[in-house]
Design an enzyme around this catalytic site. Structure first.
Site, PDB file in Angstrom:
ATOM      1  CG  ASN A  30      -1.905  -0.555   1.294  1.00 40.72           C
ATOM      2  OD1 ASN A  30      -2.953  -0.507   0.000  1.00 40.72           O
ATOM      3  ND2 ASN A  30      -2.418  -2.051   1.657  1.00 40.72           N
ATOM      4  CG  LEU A  48       1.648  -4.793  13.179  1.00 38.58           C
ATOM      5  CD1 LEU A  48       2.900  -6.113  13.038  1.00 38.58           C
ATOM      6  CD2 LEU A  48       0.783  -5.459  12.946  1.00 38.58           C
ATOM      7  CG  ASP A  68      -8.563  -1.205  14.165  1.00 39.61           C
ATOM      8  OD1 ASP A  68      -8.083  -0.400  13.244  1.00 39.61           O
ATOM      9  OD2 ASP A  68      -8.006  -2.552  14.726  1.00 39.61           O
ATOM     10  CD  GLU A 122      -6.394  -2.871   1.878  1.00 35.13           C
ATOM     11  OE1 GLU A 122      -6.307  -2.571   3.374  1.00 35.13           O
ATOM     12  OE2 GLU A 122      -4.976  -3.404   2.058  1.00 35.13           O
ATOM     13  CG  HIS A 181      -8.472  -2.900   9.853  1.00 32.82           C
ATOM     14  ND1 HIS A 181      -8.468  -3.190  10.945  1.00 32.82           N
ATOM     15  CD2 HIS A 181     -10.827  -3.673  10.169  1.00 32.82           C
ATOM     16  CE1 HIS A 181      -8.622  -4.744  11.697  1.00 32.82           C
ATOM     17  NE2 HIS A 181      -9.688  -4.895  10.908  1.00 32.82           N
TER      18      HIS A 181
END
Ligand code: GAR
Length: 206
Positions: A16, A87, A147, A176, A106
């Protein structure tokens, strides 16, 4: 006109990060200035080497226990931070230094299948185990809780009964790569000078 200056934080492969880098390399509506990782061995750092971007690791001390990283970002004139497979939980000090200017992607339809430890293939295993018939991606603002920040975009794809977690991961990754950079572009250009309250709300596709 001010061009938004983006820092991407990533912990893994960096597909990404690279997709977003190339998108803005050609469009110049924003610039990916740096890609930083909490993992010195993360493939993302190697992946970004050939590109015209600062690519380097940082450690826990710099992230959680000092203002070193914030100062570094400010010195480079960073205006927006994009989490792309990152992370670590973002500390309040960084959120306060960049209010409303940090987003995350996410690989599921939040608020389902999110939270601490929900990363990569584990998310898709849970989606399959729950018997979901669809999944997708969520792009959201980052706050102090994993999140849980305001959702700004979602896109969906079907989950077929025989799909493996790996096959679900492929479909989600396609979404994505199709949407993330475009949504980053919309977000950085609307959020550069405006306060958060005036920004547009969630869009759902798929
Ligand atoms: C992406 O699928 C992203 O949604 C996910 O990590 C992957 C990183 O891929 N993020 C999370 O799971 C965050 N909880 P990449 O390193 O190839 O961009």
């Amino acid at each position: 006109m001010k061009i938004p200056r983006i820092c991407i934080l990533a912990s893994g492969a960096g597909t990404n990060a690279e997709t977003i880098y190339h998108f803005f390399e050609s469009k110049r509506t924003a610039q990916v200035v740096m890609v930083l990782s909490n993992n010195p061995d993360a493939p993302v750092l190697q992946r970004m080497q050939p590109h015209n971007v600062v690519a380097m690791p940082f450690n826990r001390l710099q992230f959680y226990e000092s203002d070193q990283l914030i100062t570094f970002l400010q010195e480079f004139g960073i205006t927006h931070i994009v989490l792309a497979g990152f992370l670590w939980q973002v500390p309040p000090s960084l959120i306060q230094a960049f209010p409303g200017k940090i987003i995350n992607i996410h690989p599921a339809l939040l608020p389902k299948f999110g939270g601490k430890g929900m990363y990569g293939l584990k998310v898709h295993e849970r989606v399959k185990a729950a018997g979901e018939t669809e999944t997708g991606i969520t792009i959201h603002l980052v706050n102090e809780r994993y999140d849980e920040g305001k959702i700004i975009f979602q896109a969906k794809c079907p989950v077929l009964p025989n799909d493996t977690p790996e096959q679900i991961a492929e479909k989600v990754q396609r979404l994505e790569h199709e949407h993330f950079a475009k949504e980053v572009e919309k977000w950085v250009n609307q959020s550069l000078d405006k306060p958060l309250e005036t920004q547009t709300g969630i869009q759902i596709q798929g």
